[in-house]
Write an enzyme that holds these catalytic residues in place. Structure first.
Site, mmCIF file in Angstrom:
data_model
loop_
_atom_site.group_PDB
_atom_site.id
_atom_site.type_symbol
_atom_site.label_atom_id
_atom_site.label_comp_id
_atom_site.label_asym_id
_atom_site.label_seq_id
_atom_site.Cartn_x
_atom_site.Cartn_y
_atom_site.Cartn_z
ATOM 1 N NE ARG A 114 -3.021 0.356 3.264
ATOM 2 C CZ ARG A 114 -2.460 0.670 4.429
ATOM 3 N NH1 ARG A 114 -1.856 1.834 4.600
ATOM 4 N NH2 ARG A 114 -2.479 -0.189 5.444
ATOM 5 C CE1 TYR A 160 -12.741 13.522 -16.716
ATOM 6 C CE2 TYR A 160 -12.711 13.246 -14.340
ATOM 7 C CZ TYR A 160 -12.905 12.724 -15.602
ATOM 8 O OH TYR A 160 -13.258 11.416 -15.751
ATOM 9 C CG ASP A 171 -6.004 17.465 -14.697
ATOM 10 O OD1 ASP A 171 -5.278 16.942 -15.567
ATOM 11 O OD2 ASP A 171 -7.058 16.937 -14.289
ATOM 12 C CE LYS A 219 -9.244 9.782 -18.712
ATOM 13 N NZ LYS A 219 -9.555 11.082 -18.141
HETATM 14 C C1 LIG Z 1 -9.956 11.429 -16.910
HETATM 15 C C2 LIG Z 1 -9.512 12.687 -16.278
HETATM 16 C C3 LIG Z 1 -9.355 12.768 -14.891
HETATM 17 C C4 LIG Z 1 -9.689 11.605 -13.978
HETATM 18 O O1 LIG Z 1 -8.867 10.516 -14.225
HETATM 19 P P1 LIG Z 1 -9.326 8.982 -13.889
HETATM 20 O O2 LIG Z 1 -8.059 8.241 -14.150
HETATM 21 O O3 LIG Z 1 -10.437 8.636 -14.793
HETATM 22 O O4 LIG Z 1 -9.727 8.977 -12.458
HETATM 23 C C5 LIG Z 1 -8.908 13.958 -14.351
HETATM 24 N N1 LIG Z 1 -8.635 15.020 -15.133
HETATM 25 C C6 LIG Z 1 -8.769 14.978 -16.472
HETATM 26 C C7 LIG Z 1 -8.449 16.179 -17.277
HETATM 27 C C8 LIG Z 1 -9.211 13.823 -17.086
HETATM 28 O O5 LIG Z 1 -9.362 13.788 -18.414
#
Ligand SMILES: *Cc1c(COP(=O)(O)O)cnc(C)c1O
Length: 392
Positions: free
Chosen positions: A60, A113, A185, A210
């Protein structure tokens, strides 16, 4: 570890974090599934447990495969430290919950997001944390709100799904004037196109699910920044437990080796597709920061090396046209997710803003006839031909 100083990004994607496993001489990171790590004597166990010697204790907290992933993203964002999470949303929520306390204030943008918006609107207020969400492109309003005092300025650029661009350098300056931390982000841009830390941000977040992984087969998240801040968030995650698993870490690592190749192709392809859609009579609007008609184009040119593989557009025929258009595409998965090798298409109602009600989407100015298009690594000619026949 190899000497990677002065490497270009594409080479760094391949080599950063990699080191040969001394016991088997394997050239690829081992997927270490062991939950715990055993020691032959108490003293060496204690040294690792108390951080005096390198090593692992319990899955963990840390894991050798996960550590390679963390080192690769750390290198690509040119950060002092990095840590990882089970998902991108775990990175977002763990970071915010670590760094905020009751009566603190966050200034952010309306276009973050969908999941992040939910954290701002539903979760943080329950802990008496104040959140102000500003009009994403109104830099003056954002600066005014920051100047009223806040602990965190949380940004995303380009945004989801309308590809708005915020000036990271300018807002970081405003944030630092009031002693606030800036979190960005960077999921849409990827470290290939944009490095927020170099633009003045304090912390960078990724949904590794992504572009970093790029193959839509593993969930993950990452946080990069100064050692003290990353360590603090890591400490929270160790206890709350949103740990990245070794198998996911391996899949993400493997994907990251081609990150630069993929993203550079996607940049070019998206640029050509945006120009094509922009001149099509069935399309009423195209959102892509690489178009010189895009309101954020000048800022994007200043802070990005490429404009990314995401674009969105509205069909002149509205919601019904969008519903008819989507299933006609042969080279696109109709699905949530983005940043994969396959082209992905979908409306915000089932993708980026699935968490929101139609009223909430309307308030965010997100049209129900919008199509979000994540350009894959297919040949551009094929994607344009596919769009052509689906729009016809
Ligand atoms: C998909 C996404 C997230 C969240 O990510 P997960 O891996 O699905 O939890 C956060 N910020 C952006 C810009 C995203 O495209």
């Amino acid at each position: 570890m190899k000497n990677l100083k002065d490497l270009h990004t594409g080479s760094a994607c391949v080599w950063a974090g990699e080191s040969r496993d001394p016991s088997h001489r394997a050239t690829q990171a081992a997927v270490v599934h062991s939950v715990s790590f055993g020691y032959d004597d108490f003293d060496s166990w204690l040294d690792v447990a108390q951080g005096r010697a390198p090593g692992h204790i319990y899955g963990r907290n840390t894991n050798p495969t996960v550590e390679v992933f963390e080192e690769k993203i750390r290198f690509l964002e040119d950060a002092e430290a990095a840590t990882s999470f089970a998902t991108g949303m775990a990175a977002v929520s763990n970071t915010l919950l670590t760094l905020l306390s009751p009566n603190d204030r966050v200034v952010s943008i309306k276009d973050s997001y969908g999941g992040t918006s939910k954290v701002f609107l539903d979760i943080l207020p329950r802990f008496k944390i104040n959140v102000t969400l500003c009009d994403t492109t109104d830099h003056k309003e954002i600066e005014l709100e920051i100047a009223k005092g806040c602990q965190i300025v949380y940004l995303e650029s380009p945004t989801n799904p309308t590809l708005k661009v915020v000036d990271i350098e300018r807002l970081a300056r405003a944030a630092h004037d009031v002693g606030a931390l800036v979190i960005v982000d960077n999921t849409f841009a990827t470290p290939i196109n944009q490095n927020p830390l170099a633009l003045g941000a304090d912390l960078v977040i990724h949904s590794a699910t992504k572009y970093l992984g790029g193959h839509a087969d593993a969930l993950g998240g990452a946080l990069c920044g100064p050692r003290d801040l990353v360590k603090k968030v890591f400490g929270w995650r160790e206890i709350t437990g949103a740990t990245l698993g070794p198998m996911a870490a391996y899949l993400l690592l493997r994907g990251m080796k081609t990150l630069s190749l993929r993203v550079r192709h996607q940049n070019e392809s998206a640029g050509r597709i945006a120009a094509y859609l922009n001149s099509h009579s069935a399309v009423s609007a195209v959102y892509y920061p690489g178009l010189d008609t895009h309101p954020g184009h000048e800022i994007a040119k200043k802070q990005m090396r490429g404009f990314g593989g995401m674009l969105s557009f509205e069909l002149a025929g509205g919601f019904e046209a969008m519903k008819a258009f989507l299933p006609r595409l042969n080279l696109a998965n109709l699905t949530a997710n983005l940043g994969a090798v396959e082209t992905i298409v979908g409306p915000p109602a089932t993708t980026s803003h699935v968490e929101c009600t139609p009223e909430e989407r309307a308030k965010l100015g997100i049209s129900e006839a919008l199509v979000r298009y994540s350009v894959g690594i297919e040949d551009t000619e094929d994607l344009i031909a596919d769009l052509e026949q689906a729009l016809a």
